[in-house]
Design a protein around this motif. Structure first.
Motif, mmCIF file in Angstrom:
data_model
loop_
_atom_site.group_PDB
_atom_site.id
_atom_site.type_symbol
_atom_site.label_atom_id
_atom_site.label_comp_id
_atom_site.label_asym_id
_atom_site.label_seq_id
_atom_site.Cartn_x
_atom_site.Cartn_y
_atom_site.Cartn_z
ATOM 1 N N LEU A 177 10.536 12.185 -6.510
ATOM 2 C CA LEU A 177 9.735 10.966 -6.291
ATOM 3 C C LEU A 177 8.814 11.233 -4.891
ATOM 4 O O LEU A 177 9.268 11.504 -3.823
ATOM 5 C CB LEU A 177 10.350 9.822 -6.208
ATOM 6 N N LEU A 178 7.537 11.244 -5.087
ATOM 7 C CA LEU A 178 6.474 11.196 -3.813
ATOM 8 C C LEU A 178 6.191 9.981 -3.384
ATOM 9 O O LEU A 178 5.770 9.288 -4.537
ATOM 10 C CB LEU A 178 5.472 12.448 -4.349
ATOM 11 N N ILE A 179 6.052 9.670 -2.318
ATOM 12 C CA ILE A 179 5.777 8.357 -1.858
ATOM 13 C C ILE A 179 4.377 8.514 -0.844
ATOM 14 O O ILE A 179 4.615 9.533 0.332
ATOM 15 C CB ILE A 179 6.822 7.617 -1.012
ATOM 16 N N LEU A 180 3.206 7.893 -1.135
ATOM 17 C CA LEU A 180 2.150 8.152 -0.435
ATOM 18 C C LEU A 180 1.857 6.906 0.315
ATOM 19 O O LEU A 180 1.928 5.663 -0.634
ATOM 20 C CB LEU A 180 0.983 8.524 -1.352
ATOM 21 N N ASN A 211 0.766 -1.358 -0.126
ATOM 22 C CA ASN A 211 0.128 0.056 0.081
ATOM 23 C C ASN A 211 0.972 1.268 0.010
ATOM 24 O O ASN A 211 0.545 2.199 0.715
ATOM 25 C CB ASN A 211 -1.169 -0.081 1.333
ATOM 26 N N PHE A 212 1.981 1.317 -0.739
ATOM 27 C CA PHE A 212 2.574 2.297 -1.095
ATOM 28 C C PHE A 212 2.492 2.884 -2.548
ATOM 29 O O PHE A 212 2.658 2.133 -3.401
ATOM 30 C CB PHE A 212 4.001 2.500 -0.437
ATOM 31 N N ALA A 213 2.337 4.146 -2.770
ATOM 32 C CA ALA A 213 2.266 4.631 -4.355
ATOM 33 C C ALA A 213 3.333 5.512 -4.465
ATOM 34 O O ALA A 213 3.638 6.434 -3.518
ATOM 35 C CB ALA A 213 0.822 5.581 -4.458
ATOM 36 N N TYR A 214 4.119 5.174 -5.521
ATOM 37 C CA TYR A 214 5.098 6.255 -5.764
ATOM 38 C C TYR A 214 4.971 6.958 -7.003
ATOM 39 O O TYR A 214 4.659 6.308 -8.052
ATOM 40 C CB TYR A 214 6.402 5.303 -6.096
#
Length: 176
Positions: free
Chosen positions: A134-137, A122-125
């Motif tokens: 790069l943003l990690i959500l 459950n991590f969106a890159y």
């Protein structure tokens, strides 16, 4: 090696100003993201190559997206589709019932993201953005995605693609 490919079947959605950009296949289901002044998702059954059928179609409720804007990426994992729009947002859609696709969240971008990769934990890159990094959500709560990390490579240009394997993110860069 097949040297003489043949057309097994086709599917056409007849809409004005409809532009498709990315596609992912999961088993017998094809997902196609596009723009019709808003972000859209087409879900198609491809089990019978001679008779492709629509399972569902989604158009976002947000507006103001030009059909000339690029919708760069789509990622499908389990019952969820993630669409990163270069000028708008990250959309998280519940596609468990393709006949009734639900928009769960729209995370407003801080810039123009060009690619997305979502991991099973459950991590969106998201690659690109105003930092060109790069943003990690954390997307474990599909309704409330939240930022948990960011990377910006100084003087590296703009990150354009991302792929994650384990704890390592691989990216491509467009030179400044």
């Amino acid at each position: 090696i097949k040297t003489a490919p043949t057309n097994l079947g086709s599917y056409k959605r007849v809409l004005t100003q409809y532009t498709t950009y990315d596609r992912k296949i999961n088993g017998d289901t094809l997902y196609i993201s596009g723009i019709i002044n808003q972000v859209s998702l087409d879900v198609i059954n491809v089990s019978n190559k001679q008779s492709l059928t629509s399972l569902g179609f989604f158009i976002s409720t947000s507006s103001g997206i030009s059909p000339n804007n690029k919708l760069p990426t789509l990622y499908v994992l389990g019952n969820y589709a993630y669409i990163a729009n270069i000028n708008d947002a990250l959309y998280i859609l519940d596609v468990s019932n393709p006949a009734s696709i639900q928009e769960l969240a729209r995370y407003l971008n801080q810039g123009a993201y060009e690619d997305i990769f979502v991991t099973s934990d459950n991590f969106a890159y998201l690659a690109g953005g105003s930092t060109r990094g790069l943003l990690i959500l954390d997307v474990s709560d599909k309704v409330n995605p939240r930022p948990v990390g960011q990377y910006c490579a100084p003087n590296a240009g703009n990150l354009t693609r991302v792929y994650v394997n384990g704890r390592t993110a691989y990216t491509t860069v467009k030179s400044p």
